[in-house]
Design an enzyme around this catalytic site. Structure first.
Site, mmCIF file in Angstrom:
data_model
loop_
_atom_site.group_PDB
_atom_site.id
_atom_site.type_symbol
_atom_site.label_atom_id
_atom_site.label_comp_id
_atom_site.label_asym_id
_atom_site.label_seq_id
_atom_site.Cartn_x
_atom_site.Cartn_y
_atom_site.Cartn_z
ATOM 1 N N GLN A 504 0.657 -1.369 -0.185
ATOM 2 C CA GLN A 504 -0.148 0.038 0.227
ATOM 3 C C GLN A 504 1.298 1.355 0.461
ATOM 4 O O GLN A 504 0.663 1.948 -0.442
ATOM 5 C CB GLN A 504 -0.738 1.003 1.666
ATOM 6 N N GLU A 505 2.226 1.425 0.389
ATOM 7 C CA GLU A 505 2.820 2.634 0.801
ATOM 8 C C GLU A 505 3.402 2.646 -0.373
ATOM 9 O O GLU A 505 3.520 3.651 -0.648
ATOM 10 C CB GLU A 505 3.297 2.132 2.274
#
EC number: 4.2.2.n1
Length: 645
Positions: A504-505
């Site tokens: 996600q990051e």
């Protein structure tokens, strides 16, 4: 690998000065080409330009040779003839830096005041704002005034401050008498809306003498929005003054919602607002009255305003407020108020089913939930868990054997070499151009090719570019699997969860940096890194640059994730929200909900849209990673699902 390459680079550099003429012969193998490329780069960095010039001809067949050519041209751009730049751009149409070189050289020709040469080099409008201003100024200098004024107007109408290169274009436009004072007012409005107070003041100060009354009022309003009522009463009611008043009013509402609320009738009267314009002001204030500290009278006013509103996002915010406080009647009321298109969103279909279950209409509710389960993502998984059924992942398989034609060509050759040298960000630019030019079927093959080569971030990027949402293996590769296994061993955080956070990051780009300074796979801030290293006694860390090393980043990132995970009782909903928005905010949200709601309501009631989406994604990504690691893709643990929030 990274350290080995650095050692090799140093050893190669040591021999640069010992080169003989015979050693400059064209390299035959890729390894030899790489060796020479490293030597040239090192010599260039050491300003040994005689060595560079001696060695470059022997590397013309190396895929990254155009990057050396680009550096050769741009290092001496002030003295380059247009034909050299033109030939380079034409010879390398897909090379990312070649696309920016055209604008850079337009600016260089403007510096030389070679206006005809500029237009000959760039017959079409260039890409960057600075180059466009120089382009239209060249038009004016060569007698093409009408085109120059049209371009000037397009560049003028923005709320942003433009580059200094635009000043001379705007100056001749103004001097020609072709710049309508209304253009000033329109740009002032755009700047006011963008919050660019400095630009508003400058523009108002430049207005013609017969506009000085309104100019002074504008400057006062920009510097002190609280004077909006005075502005409204002392200026004539026009579309411009109404829009300026509305922008200033929004600023007042951010500081003091009650003051803004009480101001609406007077403002409406002074500026002769119609009902739609008055409702826009009500909407602005209603957004600011969503907290727990509003009075009963304010809450009633807010709900009356939202009931009349046409703003879908405002009504959705009110639905989430009802969810966050466990207000079932309010949930029903505000869901019903949503327009039909919004009701078709996954989240609102789920909550409609939730209300139906509460009323005993199980068949209708399950029909909605089963329909949701046919989709992908957070709410389809929630629907499956709600009715106790297994969620079936839908996975499209990309061809295992990639068409060889796709893997040939200069673009792919450059990508391979850039990835070899760990130049991920440059490789991503090349890859993006390549993927964008292909069909959806070819994009799927490219995603698989990247996956097979362990170019994890490029695999993900290809699935995003091609909207290949069901190609889950390429979207969620088990990247850096051994490192995550090592650094989650002995910790309470599941490996799949740490990988979901990283996916996600960074989408698996180890070199990515955020505008605020977060770095690497798990997007760690330098301050967080320093604190975590000290807290966990992690050896070997000394500077933020190390966060771009995957192993260092995963070591520190998993340690910090373990820290927030333990803070919140090993609950991934809380720790994910804390990783994104900070532990303090999560505690505030928990205090507001006060144990009145379930897990799904807590997630949906997170007031920050970024954090809300972040938590949903991480939980879904964790399920995908557990599936690829051989476990069931259940969204939440029994503890996470069953507790009150």
């Amino acid at each position: 690998m990274e350290k080995a390459k650095q050692v090799t680079w140093r050893l190669l550099a040591a021999g640069v000065c010992l080169l003989t003429v015979s050693s400059v012969a064209r390299a035959d193998s890729l390894d030899e080409q790489r060796s020479r490329y490293a030597q040239i780069k090192q010599a260039w960095d050491n300003r040994q330009m005689d060595v560079v010039e001696q060695m470059m001809p022997g590397l013309k067949d190396y895929p990254l040779y155009p990057y050396l050519e680009y550096r050769q041209i741009t290092d001496d751009l002030m003295n380059q003839p247009a034909v050299t730049v033109t030939n380079f751009v034409r010879a390398n149409p897909t090379l990312p830096p070649a696309r920016t070189l055209q604008s850079r050289f337009v600016n260089e020709l403007a510096r030389r005041e070679d206006w005809r040469g500029l237009l000959a080099f760039s017959p079409e409008k260039p890409g960057t704002t600075e180059a466009q201003c120089n382009y239209y100024y060249a038009k004016w200098n060569t007698g093409q005034s009408e085109e120059a004024w049209q371009g000037a107007k397009e560049l003028w109408l923005t709320g942003k401050s433009q580059p200094n290169a635009c000043d001379k274009l705007f100056s001749v436009w103004r001097a020609s008498g072709k710049q309508d004072p209304l253009a000033y007012l329109e740009r002032i409005r755009l700047a006011m809306k963008a919050g660019n107070t400095g630009l508003v003041t400058v523009l108002a100060g430049q207005m013609p003498a017969d506009y000085q009354t309104i100019a002074s009022a504008i400057i006062s309003l920009a510097n002190n929005p609280n004077t909006v009522l005075t502005f409204a009463r002392t200026t004539g009611a026009t579309d411009f003054t109404r829009q300026m008043a509305a922008v200033a009013f929004a600023s007042v509402a951010r500081q003091d919602a009650e003051n803004a609320r009480l101001m609406i009738p007077s403002l409406a009267q002074a500026q002769q607002l119609n009902e739609d314009q008055i409702q826009e002001l009500r909407d602005i204030v209603a957004w600011r009255l969503m907290g727990n500290d509003v009075t009963d009278e304010q809450a009633k006013w807010r709900d009356d305003a939202i009931m009349r509103s046409q703003s879908t996002s405002l009504i959705e915010r009110r639905v989430r407020m009802a969810l966050g406080t466990g207000d079932r009647r309010g949930l029903n009321t505000w869901l019903a108020r949503l327009p039909m298109e919004a009701k078709e969103k996954d989240e609102w279909r789920y909550w409609q089913a939730d209300l139906l279950l509460e009323r005993g209409r199980e068949a209708e509710a399950k029909e909605i939930l089963h329909q949701l389960m046919q989709q992908r993502g957070f709410y389809p998984m929630v629907a499956a868990q709600r009715i106790g059924e297994e969620y079936e992942l839908k996975i499209d398989k990309a061809p295992q054997n990639v068409d060889s034609a796709l893997t040939q060509g200069p673009e792919m050759a450059r990508v391979r070499e850039l990835m070899y040298w760990n130049l991920d960000n440059t490789a991503r630019s090349e890859w993006a151009n390549l993927v964008k030019s292909k069909s959806k079927t070819e994009q799927a093959q490219l995603a698989r090719y990247a996956f097979n080569n362990q170019w994890w971030d490029l695999s993900v990027q290809a699935t995003i570019a091609g909207k290949l949402w069901d190609h889950l293996e390429e979207r969620f590769p088990l990247a850096y699997n051994d490192l995550f296994k090592r650094y989650t061993s002995g910790k309470e955080i599941p490996q799949s969860y740490a990988m979901a956070i990283a996916r996600q990051e960074s989408a698996w780009n180890p070199k990515v940096k955020s505008p605020v300074g977060a770095s690497g796979l798990m997007q760690i801030m330098p301050g967080t890194a320093t604190h975590t290293v000290k807290m966990f006694s992690i050896p070997g860390y000394s500077s933020p640059g190390q966060l771009l090393d995957p192993e260092t980043n995963i070591n520190i990132g998993t340690s910090y994730l373990q820290y927030v995970y333990q803070q919140f009782g090993n609950n991934r909903i809380f720790s994910s929200a804390a990783y994104n928005a900070g532990p303090g905010r999560v505690r505030t949200w928990l205090g507001n909900s006060a144990g009145r709601i379930d897990a799904v309501a807590f997630v949906e009631s997170i007031p920050f849209s970024e954090t809300r989406g972040y938590v949903k994604n991480v939980l879904a990504y964790d399920a995908y990673y557990r599936y690829f690691m051989g476990d069931k893709p259940t969204l939440m643990s029994a503890t996470e699902w069953g507790r009150r929030y």
